[in-house]
Motif scaffolding. Structure first.
Motif, PDB file in Angstrom:
ATOM      1  N   GLY A   1      15.860  22.635  -8.236  1.00 45.36           N
ATOM      2  CA  GLY A   1      15.309  21.924  -9.385  1.00 45.36           C
ATOM      3  C   GLY A   1      15.759  20.479  -9.458  1.00 45.36           C
ATOM      4  O   GLY A   1      16.038  19.950 -10.547  1.00 45.36           O
ATOM      5  N   THR A   2      15.794  19.799  -8.318  1.00 45.72           N
ATOM      6  CA  THR A   2      16.353  18.446  -8.279  1.00 45.72           C
ATOM      7  C   THR A   2      15.313  17.347  -8.076  1.00 45.72           C
ATOM      8  O   THR A   2      15.678  16.216  -7.742  1.00 45.72           O
ATOM      9  N   GLY A   3      14.038  17.664  -8.280  1.00 42.75           N
ATOM     10  CA  GLY A   3      13.020  16.628  -8.126  1.00 42.75           C
ATOM     11  C   GLY A   3      13.233  15.443  -9.048  1.00 42.75           C
ATOM     12  O   GLY A   3      13.150  14.282  -8.629  1.00 42.75           O
ATOM     13  N   ALA A   4      13.536  15.706 -10.317  1.00 40.99           N
ATOM     14  CA  ALA A   4      13.709  14.626 -11.287  1.00 40.99           C
ATOM     15  C   ALA A   4      15.044  13.911 -11.100  1.00 40.99           C
ATOM     16  O   ALA A   4      15.116  12.678 -11.147  1.00 40.99           O
ATOM     17  N   SER A   5      16.115  14.662 -10.898  1.00 38.61           N
ATOM     18  CA  SER A   5      17.428  14.030 -10.760  1.00 38.61           C
ATOM     19  C   SER A   5      17.502  13.196  -9.487  1.00 38.61           C
ATOM     20  O   SER A   5      18.165  12.153  -9.463  1.00 38.61           O
ATOM     21  N   ALA A   6      16.824  13.626  -8.430  1.00 37.97           N
ATOM     22  CA  ALA A   6      16.770  12.821  -7.209  1.00 37.97           C
ATOM     23  C   ALA A   6      16.016  11.513  -7.473  1.00 37.97           C
ATOM     24  O   ALA A   6      16.416  10.442  -7.001  1.00 37.97           O
ATOM     25  N   ALA A   7      14.922  11.610  -8.239  1.00 38.76           N
ATOM     26  CA  ALA A   7      14.151  10.415  -8.561  1.00 38.76           C
ATOM     27  C   ALA A   7      14.972   9.425  -9.376  1.00 38.76           C
ATOM     28  O   ALA A   7      14.819   8.205  -9.241  1.00 38.76           O
TER      29      ALA A   7
ATOM     30  N   THR B   1       0.791  -1.238   0.000  1.00 43.91           N
ATOM     31  CA  THR B   1       0.000   0.000   0.000  1.00 43.91           C
ATOM     32  C   THR B   1       0.821   1.285   0.000  1.00 43.91           C
ATOM     33  O   THR B   1       0.271   2.353  -0.244  1.00 43.91           O
ATOM     34  N   GLY B   2       2.126   1.195   0.262  1.00 40.94           N
ATOM     35  CA  GLY B   2       2.911   2.418   0.375  1.00 40.94           C
ATOM     36  C   GLY B   2       4.124   2.475  -0.514  1.00 40.94           C
ATOM     37  O   GLY B   2       4.989   3.337  -0.352  1.00 40.94           O
ATOM     38  N   PHE B   3       4.191   1.585  -1.483  1.00 38.42           N
ATOM     39  CA  PHE B   3       5.390   1.413  -2.297  1.00 38.42           C
ATOM     40  C   PHE B   3       5.295   2.131  -3.644  1.00 38.42           C
ATOM     41  O   PHE B   3       6.211   2.038  -4.459  1.00 38.42           O
ATOM     42  N   ALA B   4       4.208   2.857  -3.878  1.00 38.61           N
ATOM     43  CA  ALA B   4       3.980   3.434  -5.208  1.00 38.61           C
ATOM     44  C   ALA B   4       5.082   4.404  -5.609  1.00 38.61           C
ATOM     45  O   ALA B   4       5.550   4.389  -6.753  1.00 38.61           O
ATOM     46  N   TYR B   5       5.497   5.257  -4.677  1.00 34.57           N
ATOM     47  CA  TYR B   5       6.534   6.236  -5.009  1.00 34.57           C
ATOM     48  C   TYR B   5       7.833   5.539  -5.398  1.00 34.57           C
ATOM     49  O   TYR B   5       8.546   5.967  -6.322  1.00 34.57           O
ATOM     50  N   PHE B   6       8.162   4.453  -4.694  1.00 35.48           N
ATOM     51  CA  PHE B   6       9.386   3.706  -4.964  1.00 35.48           C
ATOM     52  C   PHE B   6       9.346   3.099  -6.368  1.00 35.48           C
ATOM     53  O   PHE B   6      10.305   3.200  -7.139  1.00 35.48           O
ATOM     54  N   LEU B   7       8.220   2.488  -6.713  1.00 36.71           N
ATOM     55  CA  LEU B   7       8.095   1.856  -8.029  1.00 36.71           C
ATOM     56  C   LEU B   7       8.127   2.885  -9.145  1.00 36.71           C
ATOM     57  O   LEU B   7       8.748   2.659 -10.195  1.00 36.71           O
TER      58      LEU B   7
END
Length: 400
Positions: A310-316, A240-246
């Motif tokens: 502006g590091t939201g994408a690079s962190a992901a 139920t909480g793994f969506a962000y990770f995937l």
């Protein structure tokens, strides 16, 4: 943000100073004000995601009360530096203790954290006599920003996974002149710290972690009641909480468009991590009652750092790299090297799953310190910095 060319006493290291243009802050406020809000969730809990009331309270605080300049001053009050390692500019805070024979410690943040989550530990770790400790408990502290996070630059090529980051940290400590040091990490920082210990760079004499990352790839036994409870909590998180990770492991670029275009979308993504920390953060904004050090200001400091850099994408993308790092290790069919240095582990009660001593010993046969404390969660250093510092002192006491 600026970096100056003066040397800081070591080759290739230059001082760093944070100075965000006012127009960037004005643009941030405009974008928050222009947010298109969804309708309210149809449930009374977080099962549909970050709740509307929580995020709207955060947005009101962000635009009407919050002042980034305070965070900027906190950062600039600490010695900050940049150094290029393997083509990436690595930002780090380096605070030397005033006490003699301080033990060098490199500590790594996680996601959705940053060096912001570690700032309150600087005083207790480097100046323990001012925080209930002894002079012989002191550390020289190195706090790097992961590649693509905060003020560290984005990798321009593939391959910046946990192993490469661990090698970079060893190079950083070598560059700073440390020939004997310890390492600590939680969340992603636990991954880097674990890999460092398995790489066994010269000079690393021990590690501490508060998140047992090995169970994600190697399911542990479920023999005792404590083990079964931990396994159930892990299964619930994965269900139920793994969506962000995937999403970040598979499609970091896709989520990155939202994270760089809307500050409210960025905040929602960063809040939706785990149940314990989410409700503590929600309580700070909705009820005005922070838990430990998870205050409105500290939470928004961290989100704002991601936005301004502006590091939201690079962190992901770090998750994407990590997924391939794990897949390659599994495909090799070879077990990872054992950790030979002493290992300390602390279990915090609000963690996603509560690691038992048996699980920790299974992953780290050389476990020399284990403790279960009575408060704190996944972001333990951020939430309970004094308690966290006490655990770090205890874990490394035998290595001094």
């Amino acid at each position: 943000m600026s970096s100056t060319p003066e040397e800081s006493g070591a080759p290739g290291i230059r001082p760093f100073h944070v100075e965000v243009p006012e127009e960037a802050l004005a643009d941030l406020r405009r974008r928050i004000a222009a947010t298109r809000w969804p309708s309210r969730e149809l449930v009374a809990d977080r099962s549909q995601g970050v709740q509307l009331a929580t995020l709207q309270a955060l947005a009101r605080y962000w635009t009407s009360e919050y002042d980034w300049r305070t965070a900027e001053a906190r950062l600039n009050a600490l010695p900050q530096f940049m150094t290029e390692i393997d083509g990436v500019d690595i930002h780090f805070i380096h605070v030397k203790s005033r006490h003699e024979n301080a033990l060098p410690l490199i500590m790594t943040h996680g996601w959705p954290g940053s060096v912001i989550e570690l700032l309150e530990t600087v005083g207790p770790l480097t100046d323990p006599t001012a925080h209930g400790g002894r002079a012989e408990d002191a550390f020289d502290l190195v706090l790097p920003s992961l590649p693509g996070y905060g003020f560290s630059s984005e990798p321009a090529e593939l391959g910046w996974e946990a192993g490469r980051t661990a090698l970079a940290w060893a190079e950083l400590m070598n560059r700073l002149g440390y020939t004997r040091y310890v390492a600590q990490g939680g969340d992603l920082g636990a991954i880097v710290t674990d890999v460092m210990a398995r790489q066994a760079p010269e000079g690393l004499v021990g590690i501490h972690t508060n998140f047992l990352v090995t169970v994600l790839a190697d399911p542990p036994p479920e023999e005792s009641e404590q083990e079964r409870a931990a396994a159930a909590a892990l299964a619930e998180f994965q269900a139920t909480g793994f969506a962000y990770f995937l999403e970040m492991t598979n499609r970091p670029q896709t989520i990155g468009y939202s994270l760089l275009d809307s500050p409210v979308a960025l905040a929602a993504w960063m809040l939706d991590h785990d149940t314990d920390s989410y409700y503590k953060i929600s309580r700070a904004f909705v009820d005005g009652e922070p838990v430990g050090n998870l205050t409105r200001e500290n939470i928004v400091d961290n989100i704002t750092l991601y936005w301004l850099t502006g590091t939201g994408a690079s962190a992901a993308r770090w998750y994407w790299e990590f997924g391939r790092f794990v897949a390659a290790a599994q495909a090799s069919g070879q077990a990872p090297p054992e950790v030979s240095v002493p290992v300390g582990f602390t279990t915090f009660p609000g963690e996603i799953w509560r690691t038992s001593r048996s699980w920790a010993e299974r992953s780290y046969p050389n476990l020399t310190y284990f403790n279960e404390v009575d408060r704190g969660g996944h972001f333990a250093a951020w939430e309970e910095p004094e308690l966290f510092a006490t655990e770090i002192r205890a874990a490394f006491k035998a290595l001094r």
